[in-house]
Design an enzyme around this catalytic site. Structure first.
Site, mmCIF file in Angstrom:
data_model
loop_
_atom_site.group_PDB
_atom_site.id
_atom_site.type_symbol
_atom_site.label_atom_id
_atom_site.label_comp_id
_atom_site.label_asym_id
_atom_site.label_seq_id
_atom_site.Cartn_x
_atom_site.Cartn_y
_atom_site.Cartn_z
ATOM 1 N N ASP A 15 0.778 -1.251 0.000
ATOM 2 C CA ASP A 15 0.000 0.000 0.000
ATOM 3 C C ASP A 15 0.811 1.304 0.000
ATOM 4 O O ASP A 15 0.466 2.237 0.752
ATOM 5 C CB ASP A 15 -0.963 0.010 1.197
ATOM 6 C CG ASP A 15 -2.013 -1.087 1.122
ATOM 7 O OD1 ASP A 15 -1.924 -1.930 0.216
ATOM 8 O OD2 ASP A 15 -2.915 -1.104 1.980
ATOM 9 N N ASP A 57 -4.587 -0.656 -1.753
ATOM 10 C CA ASP A 57 -5.933 -0.460 -1.252
ATOM 11 C C ASP A 57 -6.723 0.079 -2.445
ATOM 12 O O ASP A 57 -6.276 1.030 -3.111
ATOM 13 C CB ASP A 57 -5.861 0.592 -0.123
ATOM 14 C CG ASP A 57 -6.657 0.219 1.097
ATOM 15 O OD1 ASP A 57 -6.970 -0.970 1.283
ATOM 16 O OD2 ASP A 57 -6.970 1.134 1.884
ATOM 17 N N HIS A 59 -10.488 0.862 -3.069
ATOM 18 C CA HIS A 59 -11.856 0.877 -2.538
ATOM 19 C C HIS A 59 -12.864 1.481 -3.509
ATOM 20 O O HIS A 59 -12.563 2.479 -4.185
ATOM 21 C CB HIS A 59 -11.902 1.718 -1.260
ATOM 22 C CG HIS A 59 -11.089 1.186 -0.121
ATOM 23 N ND1 HIS A 59 -11.061 -0.150 0.218
ATOM 24 C CD2 HIS A 59 -10.293 1.823 0.791
ATOM 25 C CE1 HIS A 59 -10.276 -0.301 1.280
ATOM 26 N NE2 HIS A 59 -9.790 0.864 1.650
ATOM 27 N N SER A 65 -15.353 1.168 5.146
ATOM 28 C CA SER A 65 -14.373 1.716 6.099
ATOM 29 C C SER A 65 -14.403 3.244 6.137
ATOM 30 O O SER A 65 -13.734 3.851 6.981
ATOM 31 C CB SER A 65 -12.958 1.248 5.736
ATOM 32 O OG SER A 65 -12.467 1.929 4.589
ATOM 33 N N HIS A 76 -10.342 7.176 1.172
ATOM 34 C CA HIS A 76 -8.952 7.049 0.714
ATOM 35 C C HIS A 76 -8.881 5.947 -0.330
ATOM 36 O O HIS A 76 -9.683 5.019 -0.321
ATOM 37 C CB HIS A 76 -8.023 6.719 1.896
ATOM 38 C CG HIS A 76 -8.375 5.417 2.558
ATOM 39 N ND1 HIS A 76 -9.366 5.318 3.512
ATOM 40 C CD2 HIS A 76 -7.903 4.155 2.370
ATOM 41 C CE1 HIS A 76 -9.478 4.059 3.890
ATOM 42 N NE2 HIS A 76 -8.614 3.329 3.211
ATOM 43 N N LYS A 101 -6.939 -4.864 -3.181
ATOM 44 C CA LYS A 101 -7.712 -5.399 -2.041
ATOM 45 C C LYS A 101 -8.687 -4.346 -1.533
ATOM 46 O O LYS A 101 -8.569 -3.170 -1.857
ATOM 47 C CB LYS A 101 -6.766 -5.826 -0.920
ATOM 48 C CG LYS A 101 -6.031 -4.664 -0.308
ATOM 49 C CD LYS A 101 -5.037 -5.142 0.734
ATOM 50 C CE LYS A 101 -4.206 -3.999 1.251
ATOM 51 N NZ LYS A 101 -4.980 -2.944 1.889
ATOM 52 N N GLU A 108 -14.082 -4.791 4.822
ATOM 53 C CA GLU A 108 -12.751 -4.240 5.045
ATOM 54 C C GLU A 108 -11.744 -5.349 4.770
ATOM 55 O O GLU A 108 -12.022 -6.531 4.999
ATOM 56 C CB GLU A 108 -12.614 -3.738 6.494
ATOM 57 C CG GLU A 108 -11.266 -3.137 6.843
ATOM 58 C CD GLU A 108 -10.810 -1.993 5.914
ATOM 59 O OE1 GLU A 108 -10.639 -2.218 4.701
ATOM 60 O OE2 GLU A 108 -10.591 -0.882 6.427
ATOM 61 N N ALA A 136 0.395 0.473 6.249
ATOM 62 C CA ALA A 136 0.932 1.047 7.468
ATOM 63 C C ALA A 136 1.274 -0.075 8.439
ATOM 64 O O ALA A 136 0.568 -1.069 8.493
ATOM 65 C CB ALA A 136 -0.136 1.964 8.090
ATOM 66 N N CYS A 140 -2.279 -2.507 7.602
ATOM 67 C CA CYS A 140 -2.186 -3.453 6.489
ATOM 68 C C CYS A 140 -0.903 -4.267 6.507
ATOM 69 O O CYS A 140 -0.912 -5.439 6.139
ATOM 70 C CB CYS A 140 -2.393 -2.723 5.171
ATOM 71 S SG CYS A 140 -4.115 -2.187 5.002
HETATM 72 C C1 VGL Z 1 -4.759 0.984 5.601
HETATM 73 C C2 VGL Z 1 -6.222 2.113 6.963
HETATM 74 C C3 VGL Z 1 -7.239 1.965 6.046
HETATM 75 C C4 VGL Z 1 -3.360 0.479 5.356
HETATM 76 C C5 VGL Z 1 -5.762 0.805 4.680
HETATM 77 O O1 VGL Z 1 -2.969 0.318 4.183
HETATM 78 O O2 VGL Z 1 -2.644 0.234 6.359
HETATM 79 N N1 VGL Z 1 -4.994 1.629 6.748
HETATM 80 N N2 VGL Z 1 -6.993 1.305 4.911
HETATM 81 ZN ZN ZN Z 2 -8.379 1.276 3.273
#
Ligand code: VGL
Ligand code: ZN
Length: 194
Positions: A15, A57, A59, A65, A76, A101, A108, A136, A140
Site C-alpha cells: 500500500d 488499497d 476501494h 471503512s 482514501h 484489495k 474491510e 501502514a 495493512c
Molecule cells: C490501511 C487504513 C485503512 C493500510 C488501509 O494500508 O494500512 N490503513 N486502509
Molecule cells: Zn483502506
C-alpha cells in the site's frame, strides 16, 4: 540478521499509495521515507530472481471503512483516483504482480491476502519465504504479515521500510512486537545478499 535470497523468495510491498503519504487523505507520518529503501529492496529481489508483489488499497466510493458509511477512516484510495496511485517514486518492475484489495463495498480488507489472488501467485511460483514492508505498520502491514505466517510462509518484516499511522501512540511498536511474537523475523536492507 544476514539473509541470502533467491527465486523462492518474494518481496511484498504493501500500500505505498498517494493517499497514505503526506498530502494524501489518510497520511502516514513520514510515509514517503519508505520509498527509496523499498526501491533498494526491489533492486536486490529483482537481481535474485525473486517474485515482486505490490498490494494496493482499491476501494469503491461507498466503502464500509469510510466515515460516511460508519467506518473510522476518511475516504482514501478510491478506485481510479489519483489518491489510489502508487507513490510516483516507487519503482514497480513490469513483471511485478499488483494485488488490489478492499474492493468489495461491504468488506474491510487490511491483509493483502484477504479476498485476493496473492496466496495463489506465491504458491504458483513456489515461494517459501516472504519479505513484507510498506504502509501502514499497524494496519495493512501487520495483517498481511500475520496472514503470511498463518499460511505457512517464513515471514520477514522490513523494519527499515515500514511506517505506521499510530492512531494511539505506540501502535506501531506494539504491532512490530506482535508480528515478531507470531514468528516474523526483522530484517534491514543491508542484511539482504544474493
Ligand atoms: C490501511 C487504513 C485503512 C493500510 C488501509 O494500508 O494500512 N490503513 N486502509
Ligand atoms: Zn483502506
Amino acid at each position: 540478521m544476514p539473509v541470502k535470497i533467491g527465486p523462492k523468495d518474494a518481496l511484498i510491498i504493501v500500500d505505498v499509495q498517494r493517499d497514505f503519504i503526506p498530502g494524501g487523505t489518510l497520511p502516514v507520518p513520514e510515509g514517503d521515507r519508505v520509498v527509496p529503501i523499498l526501491n533498494d529492496y526491489k533492486d536486490r529481489f529483482l537481481e535474485a530472481g525473486a517474485l515482486i508483489c505490490a498490494t494496493r488499497d482499491w476501494h469503491p466510493r461507498n466503502h464500509i471503512s469510510f466515515k460516511e458509511q460508519g467506518g473510522i477512516w476518511p475516504p482514501h484510495c478510491v478506485q481510479n483516483t489519483q489518491g489510489a496511485d502508487f507513490h510516483p517514486a516507487l519503482e514497480i518492475p513490469d513483471q511485478a504482480r499488483v494485488i488490489s484489495k478492499g474492493t468489495e463495498p461491504g468488506q474491510e480488507a487490511y491483509s493483502g491476502f484477504q479476498g485476493t489472488e496473492l496466496e495463489e501467485s506465491l504458491r504458483r511460483q513456489g515461494v517459501e519465504r516472504v519479505f513484507i514492508g510498506g504502509l501502514a505498520t499497524d494496519y495493512c502491514v501487520k495483517e498481511t504479515v500475520l496472514d503470511a505466517i498463518r499460511l505457512g510462509f517464513r515471514t520477514f518484516i522490513l523494519e527499515d521500510a515500514v511506517k505506521g499511522v499510530d492512531v494511539n501512540p505506540g501502535d506501531s511498536e506494539r504491532a512490530l512486537k506482535e508480528m515478531v511474537g507470531a514468528g516474523a523475523v526483522k530484517v534491514r536492507v543491508l542484511d539482504i545478499s544474493i
